[in-house]
Each structure stands twice: as structure tokens, then as C-alpha cells.
Design a protein around this motif. Structure first.
Motif, PDB file in Angstrom:
ATOM      1  N   SER A  28       0.635  -1.118   0.027  1.00 58.10           N
ATOM      2  CA  SER A  28      -0.034   0.042   0.174  1.00 58.10           C
ATOM      3  C   SER A  28       0.894   1.263  -0.103  1.00 58.10           C
ATOM      4  N   TYR A  29       2.116   1.097   0.810  1.00 51.98           N
ATOM      5  CA  TYR A  29       3.074   2.468   0.629  1.00 51.98           C
ATOM      6  C   TYR A  29       3.403   2.595  -0.916  1.00 51.98           C
ATOM      7  N   VAL A  30       3.788   1.631  -1.659  1.00 55.96           N
ATOM      8  CA  VAL A  30       4.131   1.820  -2.743  1.00 55.96           C
ATOM      9  C   VAL A  30       3.093   2.185  -4.067  1.00 55.96           C
ATOM     10  N   ALA A  31       1.891   1.692  -3.760  1.00 55.12           N
ATOM     11  CA  ALA A  31       0.707   2.110  -4.431  1.00 55.12           C
ATOM     12  C   ALA A  31       0.255   3.581  -4.068  1.00 55.12           C
ATOM     13  N   LEU A  32       0.564   4.070  -2.982  1.00 54.29           N
ATOM     14  CA  LEU A  32       0.163   5.663  -2.608  1.00 54.29           C
ATOM     15  C   LEU A  32       1.125   6.408  -3.204  1.00 54.29           C
ATOM     16  N   ILE A  33       2.325   5.945  -3.167  1.00 56.32           N
ATOM     17  CA  ILE A  33       3.498   6.493  -3.738  1.00 56.32           C
ATOM     18  C   ILE A  33       3.240   6.859  -5.168  1.00 56.32           C
ATOM     19  N   MET A  88      -7.474  12.350   3.463  1.00 55.56           N
ATOM     20  CA  MET A  88      -8.333  13.691   3.400  1.00 55.56           C
ATOM     21  C   MET A  88      -7.813  14.298   2.042  1.00 55.56           C
ATOM     22  N   GLN A  89      -6.743  14.280   1.449  1.00 57.68           N
ATOM     23  CA  GLN A  89      -6.434  14.611   0.156  1.00 57.68           C
ATOM     24  C   GLN A  89      -7.272  13.873  -0.986  1.00 57.68           C
ATOM     25  N   GLY A  90      -7.452  12.716  -0.672  1.00 55.72           N
ATOM     26  CA  GLY A  90      -8.240  11.673  -1.461  1.00 55.72           C
ATOM     27  C   GLY A  90      -9.701  12.068  -1.664  1.00 55.72           C
ATOM     28  N   VAL A  91     -10.258  12.432  -0.462  1.00 60.03           N
ATOM     29  CA  VAL A  91     -11.649  12.784  -0.432  1.00 60.03           C
ATOM     30  C   VAL A  91     -11.932  14.099  -0.965  1.00 60.03           C
ATOM     31  N   THR A 100     -12.132  11.912  -9.969  1.00 56.17           N
ATOM     32  CA  THR A 100     -12.867  11.148  -9.059  1.00 56.17           C
ATOM     33  C   THR A 100     -12.169   9.926  -8.747  1.00 56.17           C
ATOM     34  N   TRP A 101     -11.603   9.193  -9.978  1.00 59.20           N
ATOM     35  CA  TRP A 101     -11.134   7.967  -9.904  1.00 59.20           C
ATOM     36  C   TRP A 101      -9.467   8.032  -9.213  1.00 59.20           C
ATOM     37  N   LEU A 102      -8.997   9.066  -9.295  1.00 61.11           N
ATOM     38  CA  LEU A 102      -7.755   9.149  -8.518  1.00 61.11           C
ATOM     39  C   LEU A 102      -7.700   9.431  -7.086  1.00 61.11           C
ATOM     40  N   GLY A 103      -8.915  10.289  -6.821  1.00 62.72           N
ATOM     41  CA  GLY A 103      -9.299  10.185  -5.471  1.00 62.72           C
ATOM     42  C   GLY A 103      -9.640   9.111  -4.800  1.00 62.72           C
ATOM     43  N   LEU A 104     -10.538   8.175  -5.402  1.00 65.17           N
ATOM     44  CA  LEU A 104     -11.059   6.955  -4.925  1.00 65.17           C
ATOM     45  C   LEU A 104      -9.726   6.073  -4.474  1.00 65.17           C
ATOM     46  N   LEU A 105      -8.707   5.655  -5.411  1.00 62.45           N
ATOM     47  CA  LEU A 105      -7.739   5.075  -5.603  1.00 62.45           C
ATOM     48  C   LEU A 105      -6.798   5.471  -4.404  1.00 62.45           C
ATOM     49  N   GLU A 106      -6.614   6.586  -4.186  1.00 64.15           N
ATOM     50  CA  GLU A 106      -5.905   7.374  -2.984  1.00 64.15           C
ATOM     51  C   GLU A 106      -6.468   6.926  -1.736  1.00 64.15           C
ATOM     52  N   VAL A 108      -8.401   4.480  -0.874  1.00 65.82           N
ATOM     53  CA  VAL A 108      -8.247   3.193  -0.660  1.00 65.82           C
ATOM     54  C   VAL A 108      -6.985   2.761  -0.276  1.00 65.82           C
ATOM     55  N   ALA A 109      -5.951   3.470  -0.890  1.00 69.55           N
ATOM     56  CA  ALA A 109      -4.710   3.173  -0.696  1.00 69.55           C
ATOM     57  C   ALA A 109      -4.213   3.517   0.780  1.00 69.55           C
ATOM     58  N   SER A 110      -4.756   4.793   1.056  1.00 67.37           N
ATOM     59  CA  SER A 110      -4.394   5.528   2.213  1.00 67.37           C
ATOM     60  C   SER A 110      -5.058   4.602   3.436  1.00 67.37           C
ATOM     61  N   LEU A 111      -6.379   4.335   3.236  1.00 68.06           N
ATOM     62  CA  LEU A 111      -6.920   3.715   4.515  1.00 68.06           C
ATOM     63  C   LEU A 111      -6.105   2.027   4.607  1.00 68.06           C
ATOM     64  N   THR A 112      -5.763   1.615   3.273  1.00 66.42           N
ATOM     65  CA  THR A 112      -4.967   0.116   3.504  1.00 66.42           C
ATOM     66  C   THR A 112      -3.782   0.430   4.314  1.00 66.42           C
ATOM     67  N   LEU A 113      -2.938   1.516   4.002  1.00 64.70           N
ATOM     68  CA  LEU A 113      -1.844   1.775   4.467  1.00 64.70           C
ATOM     69  C   LEU A 113      -2.206   2.233   6.087  1.00 64.70           C
ATOM     70  N   PHE A 114      -3.283   2.831   6.527  1.00 59.65           N
ATOM     71  CA  PHE A 114      -3.288   3.006   7.966  1.00 59.65           C
ATOM     72  C   PHE A 114      -3.766   1.967   8.650  1.00 59.65           C
ATOM     73  N   ILE A 115      -4.749   1.100   8.195  1.00 59.49           N
ATOM     74  CA  ILE A 115      -4.847  -0.224   9.000  1.00 59.49           C
ATOM     75  C   ILE A 115      -3.729  -1.214   9.329  1.00 59.49           C
ATOM     76  N   SER A 116      -3.127  -1.268   7.982  1.00 55.47           N
ATOM     77  CA  SER A 116      -2.014  -2.069   7.917  1.00 55.47           C
ATOM     78  C   SER A 116      -0.809  -1.525   8.666  1.00 55.47           C
ATOM     79  N   SER A 117      -0.626  -0.597   8.899  1.00 52.85           N
ATOM     80  CA  SER A 117       0.600   0.441   9.630  1.00 52.85           C
ATOM     81  C   SER A 117       0.197   0.038  11.258  1.00 52.85           C
ATOM     82  N   MET A 118      -1.173   0.321  11.564  1.00 50.33           N
ATOM     83  CA  MET A 118      -1.686   0.154  12.931  1.00 50.33           C
ATOM     84  C   MET A 118      -1.317  -1.404  13.476  1.00 50.33           C
ATOM     85  N   LEU A 119      -1.964  -2.163  12.626  1.00 52.39           N
ATOM     86  CA  LEU A 119      -1.748  -3.507  12.906  1.00 52.39           C
ATOM     87  C   LEU A 119      -0.315  -4.018  12.951  1.00 52.39           C
TER      88      LEU A 119
END
Length: 136
Positions: A28-33, A88-91, A100-106, A108-119
Motif C-alpha cells: 500500500s505504501y508503494v501504491a500510494l506513492i 483527506m486529500q483523496g476525499v 474522481t478515480w484518482l481520489g478513490l484510489l488514493e 483506498v490506498a491510504s486507508l489500507t496503509l493506515f490499517i495495516s501500519s497500525m496492526l
């Protein structure tokens, strides 16, 4: 929630969960970058600021490369909080026409990074606590 996570830990094992979440964090880090680079290049094409839009978008994540390399739990927790800025930037991007497509992908990638980093931070810190010799 805590009981559910502890049951999940007991079922799958801390080491296995740490390895799985590390892979998800890296992916998710690579995808977000990549998404940030695409958005930054689009902004750069529209303005004459050079590579400043790309640099401003990617630099906060690049600063976490040592944390990802050394696998520090505290750094992963901070990475999770920084990823919420990209959420927030994606929203905000989803409200722009044609982005819209770029925001939605951002999002998803940032939420995946958030959850996986916390876990990862949770399970890695527990893994390190188990490896410590008892203090006298």
C-alpha cells in the motif's frame, strides 16, 4: 475489538501476522506513492512550478523509508497517522471533475496503509516484547 484482535493473534500467531501485515504495508505504501506521483505530474503539467507539486506530495512518505527499513513499531504508528492526510486529500480529489478515480484510489490506498501500519505496529511491538530477556 481488543478481544477479537487477541483471538486473531492466538489463532494465527504473532510472527505470521507481523509478516503478512508488513507485506500489506509495503504494497500500500508503494501504491500510494505511485498514485501521488501520477497526481503530482498532472498538477505539474498544468502549472509552471517545476517538480514542486510532486515533491510536496511525496516527501512526507519518503521520510518514512528508514522506518520501513528498520521495522520500528513506533514509526509505523506515525506512518499510519500521516496516511490519514492522504485520505483527506483523496476525499478532496473526488470532488474535482475528472479526478474522481484518482481520489478513490488514493482513499483506498491510504486507508489500507493506515490499517495495516497500525496492526503492524501492534503485532511487531508484541513480537519484540516476547523476544526481550526478562529484566531483573
Amino acid at each position: 475489538m481488543r478481544a477479537a484482535l487477541e483471538g486473531f493473534e492466538a489463532k494465527h500467531g504473532i510472527t505470521s501476522l507481523t509478516q503478512r501485515t508488513r507485506g500489506i504495508v509495503l504494497g500500500s505504501y508503494v501504491a500510494l506513492i505511485i498514485l501521488l506521483l501520477i497526481g503530482g505530474w498532472q498538477l505539474q503539467a498544468q502549472s509552471s512550478n517545476g517538480f514542486l507539486p510532486v515533491l510536496v506530495r511525496v516527501l512526507p512518505l519518503v521520510l518514512f523509508l528508514p522506518t520501513l527499513y528498520t521495522r520500528r513499531p513506533r514509526g509505523h504508528a506515525w506512518l499510519a497517522f500521516v496516511s490519514l492526510l492522504y485520505f483527506m486529500q483523496g476525499v478532496m480529489l473526488t470532488t474535482l471533475p475528472g479526478k474522481t478515480w484518482l481520489g478513490l484510489l488514493e482513499i483506498v490506498a491510504s486507508l489500507t496503509l493506515f490499517i495495516s501500519s497500525m496492526l503492524y505496529a501492534r503485532w511487531r511491538s508484541r513480537q519484540l516484547q516476547d523476544q526481550e530477556p526478562p529484566r531483573l
